[in-house]
Scaffold this motif. Structure first.
Motif, PDB file in Angstrom:
ATOM      1  N   LYS A  53       0.833  -1.202   0.000  1.00 23.90           N
ATOM      2  CA  LYS A  53       0.000   0.000   0.000  1.00 23.90           C
ATOM      3  C   LYS A  53       0.871   1.257   0.000  1.00 23.90           C
ATOM      4  O   LYS A  53       0.622   2.191  -0.767  1.00 23.90           O
ATOM      5  CB  LYS A  53      -0.942   0.000   1.203  1.00 23.90           C
ATOM      6  CG  LYS A  53      -1.894   1.165   1.214  1.00 23.90           C
ATOM      7  CD  LYS A  53      -2.871   1.066   2.377  1.00 23.90           C
ATOM      8  CE  LYS A  53      -3.833   2.241   2.345  1.00 23.90           C
ATOM      9  NZ  LYS A  53      -4.833   2.151   3.392  1.00 23.90           N
ATOM     10  N   SER A  54       1.893   1.284   0.846  1.00 25.95           N
ATOM     11  CA  SER A  54       2.749   2.471   0.882  1.00 25.95           C
ATOM     12  C   SER A  54       3.516   2.638  -0.426  1.00 25.95           C
ATOM     13  O   SER A  54       3.648   3.755  -0.927  1.00 25.95           O
ATOM     14  CB  SER A  54       3.706   2.426   2.075  1.00 25.95           C
ATOM     15  OG  SER A  54       4.583   1.333   1.991  1.00 25.95           O
ATOM     16  N   PHE A  55       3.991   1.551  -1.009  1.00 19.66           N
ATOM     17  CA  PHE A  55       4.693   1.651  -2.285  1.00 19.66           C
ATOM     18  C   PHE A  55       3.778   2.196  -3.371  1.00 19.66           C
ATOM     19  O   PHE A  55       4.176   3.055  -4.155  1.00 19.66           O
ATOM     20  CB  PHE A  55       5.256   0.296  -2.711  1.00 19.66           C
ATOM     21  CG  PHE A  55       6.402  -0.187  -1.855  1.00 19.66           C
ATOM     22  CD1 PHE A  55       7.359   0.684  -1.355  1.00 19.66           C
ATOM     23  CD2 PHE A  55       6.532  -1.525  -1.560  1.00 19.66           C
ATOM     24  CE1 PHE A  55       8.416   0.236  -0.572  1.00 19.66           C
ATOM     25  CE2 PHE A  55       7.584  -1.991  -0.784  1.00 19.66           C
ATOM     26  CZ  PHE A  55       8.527  -1.112  -0.294  1.00 19.66           C
ATOM     27  N   LEU A  56       2.547   1.709  -3.418  1.00 20.33           N
ATOM     28  CA  LEU A  56       1.617   2.177  -4.448  1.00 20.33           C
ATOM     29  C   LEU A  56       1.233   3.640  -4.241  1.00 20.33           C
ATOM     30  O   LEU A  56       0.978   4.361  -5.205  1.00 20.33           O
ATOM     31  CB  LEU A  56       0.371   1.287  -4.491  1.00 20.33           C
ATOM     32  CG  LEU A  56       0.628  -0.124  -5.023  1.00 20.33           C
ATOM     33  CD1 LEU A  56      -0.635  -0.979  -4.896  1.00 20.33           C
ATOM     34  CD2 LEU A  56       1.116  -0.097  -6.462  1.00 20.33           C
ATOM     35  N   ASN A  57       1.208   4.098  -2.989  1.00 22.45           N
ATOM     36  CA  ASN A  57       0.912   5.507  -2.720  1.00 22.45           C
ATOM     37  C   ASN A  57       2.084   6.422  -3.053  1.00 22.45           C
ATOM     38  O   ASN A  57       1.884   7.598  -3.344  1.00 22.45           O
ATOM     39  CB  ASN A  57       0.518   5.706  -1.255  1.00 22.45           C
ATOM     40  CG  ASN A  57      -0.868   5.194  -0.958  1.00 22.45           C
ATOM     41  OD1 ASN A  57      -1.735   5.159  -1.817  1.00 22.45           O
ATOM     42  ND2 ASN A  57      -1.083   4.773   0.272  1.00 22.45           N
ATOM     43  N   LEU A  58       3.303   5.906  -3.008  1.00 24.63           N
ATOM     44  CA  LEU A  58       4.494   6.730  -3.205  1.00 24.63           C
ATOM     45  C   LEU A  58       5.058   6.709  -4.623  1.00 24.63           C
ATOM     46  O   LEU A  58       5.762   7.624  -5.019  1.00 24.63           O
ATOM     47  CB  LEU A  58       5.604   6.278  -2.237  1.00 24.63           C
ATOM     48  CG  LEU A  58       5.376   6.546  -0.766  1.00 24.63           C
ATOM     49  CD1 LEU A  58       6.372   5.753   0.083  1.00 24.63           C
ATOM     50  CD2 LEU A  58       5.497   8.038  -0.477  1.00 24.63           C
ATOM     51  N   THR A  59       4.787   5.659  -5.379  1.00 19.26           N
ATOM     52  CA  THR A  59       5.444   5.470  -6.669  1.00 19.26           C
ATOM     53  C   THR A  59       5.005   6.479  -7.726  1.00 19.26           C
ATOM     54  O   THR A  59       3.877   6.984  -7.690  1.00 19.26           O
ATOM     55  CB  THR A  59       5.232   4.036  -7.201  1.00 19.26           C
ATOM     56  OG1 THR A  59       6.072   3.842  -8.341  1.00 19.26           O
ATOM     57  CG2 THR A  59       3.773   3.788  -7.579  1.00 19.26           C
ATOM     58  N   HIS A  60       5.912   6.733  -8.649  1.00 25.01           N
ATOM     59  CA  HIS A  60       5.613   7.544  -9.831  1.00 25.01           C
ATOM     60  C   HIS A  60       5.200   6.658 -11.008  1.00 25.01           C
ATOM     61  O   HIS A  60       4.729   7.155 -12.028  1.00 25.01           O
ATOM     62  CB  HIS A  60       6.848   8.335 -10.271  1.00 25.01           C
ATOM     63  CG  HIS A  60       7.352   9.283  -9.250  1.00 25.01           C
ATOM     64  ND1 HIS A  60       8.408   8.983  -8.410  1.00 25.01           N
ATOM     65  CD2 HIS A  60       6.943  10.520  -8.909  1.00 25.01           C
ATOM     66  CE1 HIS A  60       8.634   9.996  -7.611  1.00 25.01           C
ATOM     67  NE2 HIS A  60       7.759  10.942  -7.882  1.00 25.01           N
ATOM     68  N   LEU A  61       5.431   5.368 -10.877  1.00 22.77           N
ATOM     69  CA  LEU A  61       5.196   4.433 -11.981  1.00 22.77           C
ATOM     70  C   LEU A  61       3.757   3.950 -11.988  1.00 22.77           C
ATOM     71  O   LEU A  61       3.063   4.020 -10.977  1.00 22.77           O
ATOM     72  CB  LEU A  61       6.149   3.239 -11.862  1.00 22.77           C
ATOM     73  CG  LEU A  61       7.642   3.578 -11.779  1.00 22.77           C
ATOM     74  CD1 LEU A  61       8.462   2.293 -11.683  1.00 22.77           C
ATOM     75  CD2 LEU A  61       8.089   4.428 -12.947  1.00 22.77           C
ATOM     76  N   THR A  62       3.340   3.451 -13.137  1.00 25.60           N
ATOM     77  CA  THR A  62       1.997   2.897 -13.270  1.00 25.60           C
ATOM     78  C   THR A  62       2.092   1.459 -13.764  1.00 25.60           C
ATOM     79  O   THR A  62       3.097   1.061 -14.348  1.00 25.60           O
ATOM     80  CB  THR A  62       1.144   3.710 -14.268  1.00 25.60           C
ATOM     81  OG1 THR A  62       1.803   3.712 -15.540  1.00 25.60           O
ATOM     82  CG2 THR A  62       0.942   5.132 -13.790  1.00 25.60           C
ATOM     83  N   GLU A  63       1.032   0.735 -13.520  1.00 23.11           N
ATOM     84  CA  GLU A  63       0.960  -0.632 -14.015  1.00 23.11           C
ATOM     85  C   GLU A  63       0.067  -0.665 -15.238  1.00 23.11           C
ATOM     86  O   GLU A  63      -0.964  -0.002 -15.287  1.00 23.11           O
ATOM     87  CB  GLU A  63       0.402  -1.570 -12.954  1.00 23.11           C
ATOM     88  CG  GLU A  63       1.333  -1.780 -11.790  1.00 23.11           C
ATOM     89  CD  GLU A  63       0.799  -2.812 -10.834  1.00 23.11           C
ATOM     90  OE1 GLU A  63       1.425  -3.874 -10.722  1.00 23.11           O
ATOM     91  OE2 GLU A  63      -0.243  -2.551 -10.218  1.00 23.11           O
TER      92      GLU A  63
END
Length: 158
Positions: free
Chosen positions: A82-92
């Motif tokens: 959850k924290s990684f998805l909130n912080l990342t600039h990248l998309t899936e």
């Protein structure tokens, strides 16, 4: 406890915020590269399966190093999806093809994004925040990503 690395709490916090974003990007890129390794199909399966494995192994070391850099400046590294998805600039990308060309292009875009993010932080880490160690560290990371990106690009048609 007295600041033991000679950088103000505020400056260490500012650097840690950027490093945690970088860690999230590294984790997402690692996961996307694992996906390519696991799911690539086509006549080049074997060679690409091995190639993507080499890339994610390098990203695993990078991820660990970024997390340890965050800890070394006195902060905690995020460690949840959850924290990684909130912080990342990248998309899936959802429902993409599982061919090597699709994976190569997407991963190259992600490395390019990370390179640009790192490049934008090298100078501020040093001059604005006085954290020459983190500036030097991410310069080395940028070089690693440039090499990984070059390897991806070398597989693409001209």
């Amino acid at each position: 406890m007295k600041n033991y690395i000679g950088i103000s709490d505020e400056n260490r916090q500012a650097v840690a915020v950027q490093l945690t974003k970088l860690l999230a990007d590294e984790y997402v890129l690692y996961t996307k590269t694992r996906n390519a390794h696991w799911n690539v199909e086509g006549p080049d399966f074997h060679s690409m399966h091995l190639f993507f494995e080499s890339q994610y192994e390098q990203l695993d070391e990078i991820m660990d190093g970024v997390a340890e850099r965050v800890r070394s400046i006195g902060h905690f590294a995020p460690a949840t999806l959850k924290s990684f998805l909130n912080l990342t600039h990248l998309t899936e990308v959802v429902d993409s093809k599982n061919d090597s060309l699709t994976f190569l292009k997407e991963l190259l875009e992600d490395h390019t994004s990370i390179i640009e993010f790192i490049r934008g932080n090298i100078e501020p880490f040093a001059s604005k925040y006085g954290d020459y160690g983190s500036s030097d560290y991410i310069t080395g990371l940028m070089e690693q990503h440039e090499k990984l990106a070059w390897m991806l690009k070398a597989h693409l048609p001209k």
